[in-house]
Design an enzyme around this catalytic site. Structure first.
Site, PDB file in Angstrom:
ATOM      1  N   CYS A 151       0.831  -1.199   0.000  1.00  0.00           N
ATOM      2  CA  CYS A 151       0.000   0.000   0.000  1.00  0.00           C
ATOM      3  C   CYS A 151       0.872   1.258   0.000  1.00  0.00           C
ATOM      4  CB  CYS A 151      -1.001  -0.029   1.160  1.00  0.00           C
ATOM      5  SG  CYS A 151      -2.329   1.211   0.993  1.00  0.00           S
ATOM      6  N   HIS A 160      -3.796  -4.945   0.385  1.00  0.00           N
ATOM      7  CA  HIS A 160      -3.339  -5.333   1.723  1.00  0.00           C
ATOM      8  C   HIS A 160      -3.476  -6.843   1.927  1.00  0.00           C
ATOM      9  CE1 HIS A 160      -2.457  -1.593   3.896  1.00  0.00           C
ATOM     10  NE2 HIS A 160      -3.416  -1.032   3.186  1.00  0.00           N
ATOM     11  N   GLU A 196      -1.966  -8.554   4.069  1.00  0.00           N
ATOM     12  CA  GLU A 196      -1.720  -8.879   5.480  1.00  0.00           C
ATOM     13  C   GLU A 196      -2.936  -8.658   6.376  1.00  0.00           C
ATOM     14  OE1 GLU A 196      -1.113  -4.415   5.662  1.00  0.00           O
ATOM     15  OE2 GLU A 196      -1.168  -6.026   4.175  1.00  0.00           O
TER      16      GLU A 196
END
Length: 244
Positions: A92, A176, A178
């Site tokens: 990001c 994202h 994660e």
């Protein structure tokens, strides 16, 4: 060969789940540096030595074009590491920061890309080994890479923006991989404070179900693939050292 040592450069501001999320997804020893608080790893030695095998740069609540002193230091560090061929993965904000630091351009979108989005893979990069042509990931950003660094390859995109690029062993992903479901819900709800229309926030939250989030599991594969890239770089260096 032992597991690679990863330096996590946490650019998030204040107390966030960034470190927790990356530690959960990276199957390797991780040392975290809160770069937004001017906590940096040691600089590479004059001989090019450095104690870490790879770098991951997190997201942030800032913009990469903000005039913050810590960003200047971070730019110097990642530029040096890129020149040394240390594998890096920006997520990001980290994706945007690497693109800008290496000669690309980042600009405001004028709106948020927020929610679960379909990402189209363009290139057979090692970062997306085993990925289908299209996959789902979670997005939350209002800036985007509008011009890649010289020599970079766009690896993936959405109908809104560039979603991934590579330049040698340096990679960026706009989405994202994660995020867990708790992070999705918390980050989305906070967008109300940033002026995102309530109906848009509510719609994203309504879609943030365990079933929908499970569709992002494939996107987490970029971490395993990044560790494979690091292992390949390490192996080539060992072989090169053995022939000197």
């Amino acid at each position: 060969m032992s597991a690679p040592d990863i330096a996590l450069l946490d650019a998030s501001v204040g107390e966030t789940p960034a470190e927790r999320n990356f530690r959960r997804e990276l199957d390797a020893p991780v040392t975290t540096y809160k770069v937004s608080e001017r906590d940096f790893p040691e600089w590479p030695g004059a001989d090019g030595s450095w104690p870490y095998d790879g770098v991951v740069i997190s997201g942030s609540q800032t913009s990469v074009y903000d005039d913050e002193p810590w960003m200047s230091t971070l730019e110097e560090l990642v530029t040096d590491l890129h020149e040394l061929g240390v594998p890096m993965l920006g997520v990001c904000w980290g994706h945007q920061f690497l693109a800008r630091a290496l000669g690309g351009r980042v600009a405001a979108m004028g709106d948020y890309e927020l929610g679960y989005q379909y990402i189209e893979r363009y290139d057979d990069s090692p970062l997306f080994a085993g990925f289908p042509g299209e996959f789902v990931a979670f997005e939350t950003h209002s800036d985007e890479v509008v011009e890649l660094p010289p020599g970079a390859v766009e690896l993936a995109g959405s109908d809104r923006s560039c979603q991934a690029f590579s330049l040698g062993p340096t990679f960026g992903v706009q989405f994202h991989p994660e995020y867990d479901l708790e992070t999705v819900r918390t980050v989305t709800d906070r967008k109300r404070e940033e002026g995102v229309p309530a109906e848009k926030v509510d719609a994203v939250l309504a879609a943030a179900t365990p079933e929908r989030h499970a569709e992002t599991e494939l996107a987490k594969g970029v971490f395993e693939n990044f560790l494979t890239v690091i292992a390949d770089v390490r192996e080539r260096r060992v072989q090169s050292a053995g022939t000197d």
